[in-house]
Design an enzyme around this catalytic site. Structure first.
Site, short mmCIF file in Angstrom:
data_model
loop_
_atom_site.label_atom_id
_atom_site.label_comp_id
_atom_site.label_asym_id
_atom_site.label_seq_id
_atom_site.Cartn_x
_atom_site.Cartn_y
_atom_site.Cartn_z
CB THR A 131 -0.92 0.01 1.24
OG1 THR A 131 -1.65 -1.22 1.29
CG2 THR A 131 -1.89 1.17 1.19
CG PHE A 132 1.73 2.73 3.19
CD1 PHE A 132 0.90 3.83 3.11
CD2 PHE A 132 1.34 1.67 3.99
CE1 PHE A 132 -0.29 3.88 3.83
CE2 PHE A 132 0.16 1.71 4.71
CZ PHE A 132 -0.66 2.82 4.63
CB SER A 162 6.94 -0.51 -5.32
OG SER A 162 5.58 -0.18 -5.52
CE LYS A 184 9.14 0.13 2.69
NZ LYS A 184 9.02 -0.14 4.14
CG ASP A 220 2.10 -4.99 8.69
OD1 ASP A 220 1.15 -5.77 8.90
OD2 ASP A 220 2.42 -4.59 7.56
#
Length: 564
Positions: free
Chosen positions: A62-63, A65, A84, A171
């Site tokens: 979501t935030f 790649s 990233k 997470d």
């Protein structure tokens, strides 16, 4: 019953050349999309081209790649690097906090470290060591019991490391704990959602929390009031400090200049209080800036005005103290709902008083299926215990052979699924311990974790096979699930058609079974010690205050023969 479409292409008689053409077309579209993303990244951050050769896109969230790249070293050999790329809309403070987590806590004890960071305008790219790893789902049913022990041990090593710095990862899940089975290397990654504890050593996480609190306050600035005319919006009441603060616009008032004679603070405050229209009240004393009164009349009116204003000030102070007391009472009512409650407390309805209250603000970030009960119930005080719950869900998947174990579309369904395993009465009692009231229409007993995991893994031959889903996907015991919320049953039934089910086949009776070429490793699974389920029970403790910590988990009897 109609067979799911995910399995219609498994039979050789149903295959046709069109299927192969479609797959080739989809693959070409995917490759062209990856190539376009790489080109856009190099265009956005051109300095990357001077250092790296970007090979592939290996992840997308979501935030951010993630890309695989190689760096040409001076020694002549290449080094694989994971790049990233954070989305441009990420908050600068959040990016800085993630970088500080990687630099301070990362680089050891199975926590991913940082090598470089690049920025161009609003694009930020973090360069980290690349760890080749296996998909958790691909290896789940081929792991030996010893490998599971090693996996969990190294996960606790990483969690202990970050928790020592006061970092709450938020997470923790298999895709964020990379595992190289051949090299036996591990890495906890992705601190994009990380938060700090009250005593965190990551300074920027303190600012991230304050920013989040300010955003929450601004979101709650206007709240609804339910009355006979429907739902209305009104601004939140000002604090005492805000009410007492003089406004600059008052200085333009002639009334203030007219009253103000001396330099003492009392008269100054009187003058400021005269122009009360600034605070939304009517002022009947506003007059022309040109006075035609005699000095005697002025003196008489001044004394009267001062007396009136003094009484107003006394009244205002009383009102302020009353508002402050009301604010304290509201806070007390919020923290002690059992003492100060409304009529709907403890019932299955919500009254208009509760509907008019502000929404409770609490962190909810995380991946569905791995969020702890205190997160699902919006408990404002969340600690590192939420990471331990997530680790417990991973352990539950490893012991049962089902992934994802929990899969729900909303928080209440997720809580109902937790009740299915841990019991409704236990969930209600735990929620009460951290200030929440949970109601359940039916009582659901807690399940024995050993019996549950062995049944789902297929080790208990006396239990009929489940028709709800294949190994590797979440499923529940029908006897237990019949007592749960209908949402949970609906989610459970839908899991049978998940795309990951294509790895498994269904026999003529409708039951799931391993394909013959599946390399399942049964080593150690026939004699799982009680210590494993004792640790699982402590990880899935519904009360965060008594949930086991990472440091204590490493000292658990389950890891007694493993080096520290």
């Amino acid at each position: 019953m109609e067979e799911p479409m995910a399995f219609s292409s498994l039979r050789g008689s149903d295959r046709c050349p069109a299927d192969d053409s479609l797959k080739k077309y989809e693959q070409s579209v995917k490759l062209s999309g990856i190539k376009r993303d790489i080109e856009e990244l190099c265009e956005a951050v051109p300095q990357l081209v001077n250092v790296f050769k970007i090979k592939d896109k290996i992840g997308e969230g979501t935030f951010s790649s993630v890309y695989l790249a190689t760096a040409q070293l001076q020694e002549g050999h290449e080094e694989k690097i994971a790049l990233k790329h954070l989305i441009p809309t990420s908050h600068p403070m959040r990016i800085a906090a993630e970088l500080q987590c990687l630099t301070v806590a990362g680089g050891q004890d199975n926590v991913m470290g940082l090598k470089y960071c690049f920025r161009k305008n609003d694009h930020v790219v973090i360069a980290m060591p690349y760890l080749e790893h296996e998909s958790f789902l691909d290896i789940l049913n081929s792991l030996s019991f010893q490998e599971v022990r090693e996996y969990m041990y190294n996960l606790f090593v990483a969690l202990k490391r970050i928790h020592q710095f006061g970092i709450v990862h938020r997470d923790v899940k298999p895709s964020n704990f990379l595992y190289n089975r051949r090299l036996k290397k591990y890495a906890l990654v992705d601190f994009g959602l990380a938060q700090g504890t009250r005593d965190t050593k990551i300074e920027l996480l303190k600012f991230v929390q304050s920013e989040a609190q300010q955003e929450d306050c601004s979101r709650n600035k206007y709240h609804g009031v339910v009355g006979h005319k429907g739902l209305l919006s009104r601004p939140a009441p000002k604090t005492v400090d805000q009410q007492c603060t003089p406004k600059t616009s008052v200085k333009r008032s002639y009334t203030q200049v007219h009253i103000k004679q001396g330099k003492d603070g009392k008269e100054r405050s009187v003058g400021l209080s005269v122009q009360r229209s600034v605070f939304g009240e009517r002022n009947f004393n506003i007059h022309s800036s040109i006075s035609h009164e005699s000095p005697a009349e002025k003196l008489i009116k001044q004394s009267k005005t001062v007396d009136i204003i003094s009484r107003k000030l006394a009244t205002k102070k009383t009102a302020i103290s009353t508002k402050a007391m009301n604010s304290v009472m509201r806070e007390t009512a919020r923290s002690c709902p059992a003492v100060l409650t409304c009529d709907c407390y403890g019932s299955d309805r919500v009254c208009s008083v509760c509907l008019s209250r502000r929404q409770q603000v609490a962190p909810r970030a995380g991946t569905p299926g791995f969020r702890a009960p205190e997160v699902l119930t919006k408990c404002p005080d969340q600690t590192t215990a939420i990471d331990m719950w997530s680790a417990g869900v991973i352990f539950l998947s490893l012991l049962s052979g089902r992934y994802p174990f929990y899969k729900a579309s909303d928080d209440l369904t997720a809580l109902a699924q937790i009740m299915t395993i841990r019991g409704s009465r236990e969930t209600i009692q735990a929620a009460k311990a951290f200030g929440k009231s949970v109601l359940c229409s039916k009582e659901v007993p807690a399940q024995d974790l050993r019996a549950l995991c062995e049944r789902l893994r297929g080790l208990d031959s006396t239990t009929p096979r489940s028709a709800s889903g294949p190994p590797g996907n979440a499923s529940y015991d029908p006897a237990a699930s019949k007592n749960t919320d209908h949402k949970a049953s609906r989610v459970q039934a839908a899991q049978a058609q998940h795309s990951e089910d294509s790895l498994y086949k269904r026999d003529n009776d409708g039951y799931w079974s391993h394909p013959k070429d599946c390399t399942s490793n049964s080593e150690g699974w026939d004699s799982v010690p009680d210590e494993a389920y004792d640790l699982l029970d402590k990880l899935l403790d519904l009360n965060p205050a008594s949930r086991i910590t990472a440091e204590a988990a490493l000292l658990h009897a389950f890891f007694k023969d493993m080096c520290s």
